[in-house]
Design an enzyme around this catalytic site. Structure first.
Site, PDB file in Angstrom:
ATOM      1  CB  SER A 141      -0.897   0.025   1.239  1.00 56.85           C
ATOM      2  OG  SER A 141      -1.549   1.281   1.363  1.00 56.85           O
ATOM      3  CE1 TYR A 154      -4.171  -2.704   4.701  1.00 56.14           C
ATOM      4  CE2 TYR A 154      -3.357  -0.546   4.032  1.00 56.14           C
ATOM      5  CZ  TYR A 154      -3.820  -1.811   3.708  1.00 56.14           C
ATOM      6  OH  TYR A 154      -3.913  -2.174   2.385  1.00 56.14           O
TER       7      TYR A 154
END
Length: 245
Positions: A141, A154
């Site tokens: 990400s 995350y």
């Protein structure tokens, strides 16, 4: 293309979002695809049927990515159905958000179990079982670089994914298997939209010079490149975010 030379892709988290887009994109390139899911069997079946309707070959397989026995069965199924595996696209993951000070530790542990242990389990199996000429493509990400508040747990998990990706690429020296990570920015997937206000969505879309969210197909195009012609791209993290900053 004959069965003897048709390449095979196993795509985790393929019931929606980038995983499904990747399944359809690779099928269009002639891959047989294994559509993996952990939840959402109906959506996985729909994804597989979309591949078949377009003239491709697809099977559906379920399994907890962090469970080595369950995922070994998924790899077994792929080999039984299609004779082997050439490409792993590891798109499965979870993304609960909260400020670090307010994140329950059990939520943190869940994120790391799915995103970190899950990547380790699936990559380990792929490293042992992919055929020569193959590719391992992990999903990271752009949040590992954007430092966006509420994404601490995350982003930490995806930082681990990137570290594993770069090391595995070097460990597979001599195997003719590439290992890379694709790191999308804000992308219009159900995982992204969950729990976000329209104001937040608009703000994140404005981060890119193009003034829009990414689409799953944007990431799938890069994944298809790494799965096919991009053989000299190895041990890299590709930020697919439209220039988000």
């Amino acid at each position: 293309m004959s069965d003897k030379i048709q390449r095979v892709a196993l795509i985790t988290g393929a019931s929606g979002g980038i995983g499904r887009a990747s399944a359809e994109r690779l099928a269009a390139d002639g891959f047989s695809v294994v559509v993996h899911y952990a939840g959402g069997k109906d959506r996985a079946e729909q994804a597989a049927q979309a591949v078949r309707d377009a003239g491709g070959r697809a099977v559906v397989a379920a399994g907890d990515v962090a469970d080595e026995d369950a995922m070994a069965e998924v790899f077994d199924l792929a080999e039984r159905e299609f004779g082997g595996i050439d490409v792993l696209v590891h798109a499965a993951g979870v993304m609960p958000t909260a400020p670090i000070a307010e994140t329950p530790l059990d939520t943190f542990d869940h994120i790391q179990r799915v995103n970190v242990r899950g990547t380790f389990v699936v990559d380990q199996l792929a490293a042992r079982r992919l055929r020569a000429g193959g590719a391992i493509i992990n999903l990271s990400s752009s949040l590992t670089r954007l430092q966006t508040p509420t994404y601490g747990a995350y982003a930490a998990s995806k930082g681990a994914v990137e570290a594993m990706t770069l090391i595995l690429a070097r460990e597979l020296r001599g195997r003719d298997i590439t290992v890379n990570a694709v790191a999308p920015g804000p992308t219009a997937t159900p995982l992204f939209f969950a729990g976000k206000s329209q104001e937040t969505i608009d703000r994140l879309a404005s981060l890119t010079p193009m003034g829009r969210l990414g689409e799953p197909a944007d990431a799938a195009e890069v994944i298809a490149f790494l799965a096919g012609p991009g053989r000299w791209m190895n041990g890299q993290v590709l930020y697919v975010n439209g220039g988000a900053a």
